[in-house]
Design a protein around this motif. Structure first.
Motif: not given
Length: 418
Positions: A127-146
């Motif tokens: 849970a710790v590994n999975y949760w904190y792995r994705h904290v940047w994905e709302h705005f980090w410009p390297l992610y395709p979803g962003v």
């Protein structure tokens, strides 16, 4: 059905493939069409690209463990951050800056080492590994979803990020609930780190920075190439090249830097877990391809429209369901945002689109975080040998907090902007 089969100890890859067969049959595909869909899903460029990334990623992780770099990173991080619990969260967050599919498998050994032996259960570690792995994905410009969200909303990146970054803060804060109820020793503050610890930590994490630098350089180089240079048939393959090349360069550099002999390198590459994980990744991608072929998310959206679900509820429900169905940020953005943005634009009163974009992205992200198809969720649970249910119990309260905070943030934006 997939979760039930996994609960009954059916191998997860087999359970996921059974899910692909079931959804295909339920949506009218005959046996030949189902077989063709599965076969195409296996050989599609996205699947092959992710399998290559997974194998290289796990080989790099194994090489770093064999050469002692992994233990050194964890030791220096614990010294620098002073609290083992903070280190457990910070290391997957560091890896999360890199847009690696299934990257949670890379940070998993670090989290396990930071926790120490026998102090924390596998469900908590995952849970710790999975949760904190994705904290940047709302705005980090390297992610395709962003990138796709910025494109679809017609914003520039800075405007998009300015509205999105509080979602990252909500997720970091809510993750503290995952860190609770751990061994007290993991929260004890250590002594002030010796001079030079930060420099040593930067040097020890060189394999990670190499991935990032190679990825960045190759991504920029590909952007500068005219579209005519890259054939249409190769574009799906090329988009995985930067991160794969970064991993490959880092792997070669790490192998030489650690001075491993041929026997040690051979042990890394003959580890059966690497190829078992590749099979699991393939099964996840086959199911996602099946969902895409059947167009599940769009069908759900049309049904909600027919049922006259209010726009506010649609902004929440559609991205959430799309996130659950695809397990991908680019999946929930690509399938739900065109519908959501159209619904908001058609509202009788003139409203600012930004609050609705924030709300849609927040719940789409929660959907993918709770999805049993999210690759990081699958591989992290696999590494820590834990089923889904205990991990859901760990991250569930944090997900509720993020949902409540996102709704409050939406209300504040709506009141301020109209």
């Amino acid at each position: 059905m997939i979760l039930l089969l996994a609960r009954l100890k059916v191998p997860l890859a087999a359970a996921i493939l059974a899910g692909a067969v079931a959804i295909g049959a339920m949506c009218g595909l005959d046996a030949q069409q189902i077989a063709e869909t599965i076969g195409t899903g296996i050989i599609q460029p996205r699947t092959l690209g992710l399998v290559a990334i997974t194998i290289t990623l796990l080989a790099l992780s194994g090489t770093m463990q064999a050469g002692g770099q992994m233990a050194e990173i964890v030791r220096l991080a614990r010294t620098f951050l002073r609290r083992p619990a903070v280190t457990m969260a910070a290391l997957p967050a560091l890896i999360g800056l890199l847009p690696m599919p299934g990257g949670a498998i890379f940070s998993a050994p670090m989290v396990a080492s930071a926790a120490g032996s026998g102090k924390v259960g596998g469900e908590k570690l995952s849970a710790v590994n999975y949760w904190y792995r994705h904290v940047w994905e709302h705005f980090w410009p390297l992610y395709p979803g962003v990138i796709l969200a910025v494109t679809l909303t017609g914003n520039d990146f800075m405007t998009f990020a300015a509205f999105q970054w509080p979602l990252c803060v909500f997720m970091v804060a809510a993750g503290l609930l995952v860190l609770r109820r751990m061994d007290g020793d993991l929260h004890v503050r250590g002594p002030v780190p010796p001079v030079g610890t930060k420099r040593k930590l930067l040097r020890a994490t060189a394999p990670i920075w190499i991935i990032f630098l190679v990825w960045l350089a190759e991504t920029i180089a590909l952007k500068l190439l005219p579209d005519s240079v890259i054939p249409e048939s190769m574009r799906d393959v090329i988009k995985y090249a930067p991160v794969t090349m970064g991993l490959a360069v880092s792997l070669v550099w790490t192998s030489f830097a650690s001075r491993l002999d041929r026997r040690s390198i051979a042990r890394v590459w003959t580890n059966r877990n690497i190829y078992a994980m590749a099979v699991l990744v393939t099964s996840v991608m086959v199911l996602q391809y099946t969902f895409a072929r059947i167009d599940v998310a769009a069908k759900i959206g049309r049904e909600l429209e027919v049922l006259r679900v209010p726009v506010m509820a649609m902004v929440i429900i559609l991205p959430f369901i799309a996130g659950m169905v695809t397990g991908l940020a680019i999946g929930f953005v690509g399938t739900s945002f065109p519908i959501v943005l159209g619904l908001v634009a058609a509202m009788p009163e003139q409203v600012s689109i930004y609050p609705y974009v924030v709300l849609a992205y927040a719940f789409g992200h929660l959907g993918q975080m709770l999805s049993p198809l999210h690759l990081c969720h699958v591989v992290s649970n696999k590494y820590f040998n834990t089923p889904f249910a205990p991990v859901y119990r760990e991250i569930g309260p944090s997900a509720v907090v993020v949902a409540a905070a996102s709704l409050a943030y939406f209300a504040a934006l709506r009141a301020f902007m109209g």
